[in-house]
Design a protein around this motif. Sequence first.
Motif, PDB file in Angstrom:
ATOM      1  N   ASP A  43     -92.756  28.980  60.224  1.00 23.81           N
ATOM      2  CA  ASP A  43     -91.557  28.850  61.070  1.00 23.81           C
ATOM      3  C   ASP A  43     -90.264  29.112  60.302  1.00 23.81           C
ATOM      4  N   ARG A  44     -90.283  30.148  59.443  1.00 27.79           N
ATOM      5  CA  ARG A  44     -89.083  30.534  58.720  1.00 27.79           C
ATOM      6  C   ARG A  44     -88.344  31.628  59.473  1.00 27.79           C
ATOM      7  N   VAL A  45     -87.009  31.581  59.405  1.00 29.65           N
ATOM      8  CA  VAL A  45     -86.141  32.565  60.045  1.00 29.65           C
ATOM      9  C   VAL A  45     -85.186  33.098  58.983  1.00 29.65           C
ATOM     10  N   LEU A  46     -85.029  34.413  58.956  1.00 31.32           N
ATOM     11  CA  LEU A  46     -84.152  35.074  58.001  1.00 31.32           C
ATOM     12  C   LEU A  46     -83.169  35.949  58.761  1.00 31.32           C
ATOM     13  N   VAL A  47     -81.894  35.836  58.427  1.00 33.30           N
ATOM     14  CA  VAL A  47     -80.865  36.707  59.005  1.00 33.30           C
ATOM     15  C   VAL A  47     -80.156  37.390  57.839  1.00 33.30           C
ATOM     16  N   ILE A  48     -80.091  38.724  57.895  1.00 29.28           N
ATOM     17  CA  ILE A  48     -79.370  39.489  56.886  1.00 29.28           C
ATOM     18  C   ILE A  48     -78.228  40.225  57.582  1.00 29.28           C
ATOM     19  N   THR A  49     -77.036  40.101  57.012  1.00 24.91           N
ATOM     20  CA  THR A  49     -75.881  40.845  57.510  1.00 24.91           C
ATOM     21  C   THR A  49     -75.347  41.704  56.378  1.00 24.91           C
ATOM     22  N   TRP A  50     -74.897  42.909  56.714  1.00 23.04           N
ATOM     23  CA  TRP A  50     -74.334  43.836  55.744  1.00 23.04           C
ATOM     24  C   TRP A  50     -72.856  44.011  56.055  1.00 23.04           C
ATOM     25  N   TRP A  51     -72.033  43.992  55.005  1.00 24.30           N
ATOM     26  CA  TRP A  51     -70.575  44.066  55.159  1.00 24.30           C
ATOM     27  C   TRP A  51     -69.995  45.105  54.207  1.00 24.30           C
ATOM     28  N   ASP A  52     -68.974  45.808  54.636  1.00 25.03           N
ATOM     29  CA  ASP A  52     -68.204  46.697  53.769  1.00 25.03           C
ATOM     30  C   ASP A  52     -67.109  45.836  53.161  1.00 25.03           C
ATOM     31  N   ALA A  53     -67.378  45.284  51.969  1.00 22.94           N
ATOM     32  CA  ALA A  53     -66.454  44.320  51.364  1.00 22.94           C
ATOM     33  C   ALA A  53     -66.748  44.199  49.876  1.00 22.94           C
ATOM     34  N   ALA A  54     -65.808  43.614  49.156  1.00 28.27           N
ATOM     35  CA  ALA A  54     -66.023  43.299  47.748  1.00 28.27           C
ATOM     36  C   ALA A  54     -67.048  42.170  47.647  1.00 28.27           C
ATOM     37  N   TYR A  55     -67.735  42.098  46.512  1.00 28.41           N
ATOM     38  CA  TYR A  55     -68.773  41.093  46.329  1.00 28.41           C
ATOM     39  C   TYR A  55     -68.263  39.677  46.560  1.00 28.41           C
ATOM     40  N   GLU A  58     -64.313  36.843  51.079  1.00 31.28           N
ATOM     41  CA  GLU A  58     -64.613  35.756  52.025  1.00 31.28           C
ATOM     42  C   GLU A  58     -65.211  36.386  53.279  1.00 31.28           C
ATOM     43  N   LEU A  59     -66.468  36.066  53.563  1.00 35.45           N
ATOM     44  CA  LEU A  59     -67.173  36.661  54.694  1.00 35.45           C
ATOM     45  C   LEU A  59     -67.759  35.563  55.571  1.00 35.45           C
ATOM     46  N   PRO A  60     -67.827  35.809  56.872  1.00 35.70           N
ATOM     47  CA  PRO A  60     -68.410  34.798  57.766  1.00 35.70           C
ATOM     48  C   PRO A  60     -69.918  34.708  57.584  1.00 35.70           C
ATOM     49  N   GLU A  61     -70.416  33.482  57.595  1.00 36.12           N
ATOM     50  CA  GLU A  61     -71.851  33.244  57.459  1.00 36.12           C
ATOM     51  C   GLU A  61     -72.330  32.349  58.591  1.00 36.12           C
ATOM     52  N   LEU A  62     -73.614  32.437  58.886  1.00 37.46           N
ATOM     53  CA  LEU A  62     -74.176  31.530  59.876  1.00 37.46           C
ATOM     54  C   LEU A  62     -74.085  30.100  59.359  1.00 37.46           C
ATOM     55  N   PRO A  63     -73.841  29.161  60.244  1.00 40.15           N
ATOM     56  CA  PRO A  63     -73.737  27.752  59.823  1.00 40.15           C
ATOM     57  C   PRO A  63     -75.114  27.114  59.652  1.00 40.15           C
ATOM     58  N   GLU A  64     -75.105  25.874  59.218  1.00 39.87           N
ATOM     59  CA  GLU A  64     -76.330  25.053  59.219  1.00 39.87           C
ATOM     60  C   GLU A  64     -76.626  24.712  60.680  1.00 39.87           C
ATOM     61  N   PRO A  65     -77.857  24.822  61.113  1.00 33.02           N
ATOM     62  CA  PRO A  65     -78.192  24.379  62.466  1.00 33.02           C
ATOM     63  C   PRO A  65     -77.981  22.869  62.582  1.00 33.02           C
ATOM     64  N   GLY A  66     -77.539  22.432  63.706  1.00 34.99           N
ATOM     65  CA  GLY A  66     -77.298  21.011  63.913  1.00 34.99           C
ATOM     66  C   GLY A  66     -78.568  20.227  64.177  1.00 34.99           C
ATOM     67  N   GLY A  67     -78.428  18.932  64.154  1.00 38.57           N
ATOM     68  CA  GLY A  67     -79.527  18.035  64.503  1.00 38.57           C
ATOM     69  C   GLY A  67     -80.698  18.150  63.560  1.00 38.57           C
ATOM     70  N   ASP A  68     -81.882  18.017  64.116  1.00 44.88           N
ATOM     71  CA  ASP A  68     -83.094  18.032  63.306  1.00 44.88           C
ATOM     72  C   ASP A  68     -83.891  19.317  63.513  1.00 44.88           C
ATOM     73  N   LEU A  69     -83.173  20.429  63.714  1.00 46.81           N
ATOM     74  CA  LEU A  69     -83.821  21.715  63.979  1.00 46.81           C
ATOM     75  C   LEU A  69     -84.509  22.285  62.737  1.00 46.81           C
ATOM     76  N   THR A  70     -83.998  21.975  61.550  1.00 45.74           N
ATOM     77  CA  THR A  70     -84.595  22.505  60.328  1.00 45.74           C
ATOM     78  C   THR A  70     -85.306  21.405  59.537  1.00 45.74           C
ATOM     79  N   GLY A  71     -86.269  21.848  58.735  1.00 45.51           N
ATOM     80  CA  GLY A  71     -87.026  20.916  57.920  1.00 45.51           C
ATOM     81  C   GLY A  71     -86.461  20.748  56.515  1.00 45.51           C
ATOM     82  N   ARG A  72     -85.460  21.562  56.177  1.00 46.14           N
ATOM     83  CA  ARG A  72     -84.804  21.502  54.871  1.00 46.14           C
ATOM     84  C   ARG A  72     -83.460  22.213  54.988  1.00 46.14           C
TER      85      ARG A  72
END
Length: 85
Positions: A43-55, A58-72
């Motif tokens: 039950d692992r989920v991976l999201v990769i985003t590609w950006w035209d930016a310097a290493y 400051e880039l937007p990232e997905l947040p931590e899921p709320g509640g008890d949705l994740t196991g770690r």
Amino acid sequence: MTVALMWEARAAEGRGEELLAWAQRQELPGAPLRRETFRAPQDRVLVITWWDAAYDAELPELPEPGGDLTGRPVHRWRFESVDAG
């Protein structure tokens, strides 16, 4: 330069489909060059985003899921492209 942000989470027991749906619904401020969502065993989920930016940009990232949705806590990595061919 192209920077790839990787966001990976493992769902709490039996909540893989819910975590996947949550990740797919998340919108980012600004549009990446590309975005892909993957799933894997355990039950692992991976999201990769590609950006035209310097290493270190400051880039937007997905947040931590709320509640008890994740196991770690979510794992995050940042990579820069070194070979376009």
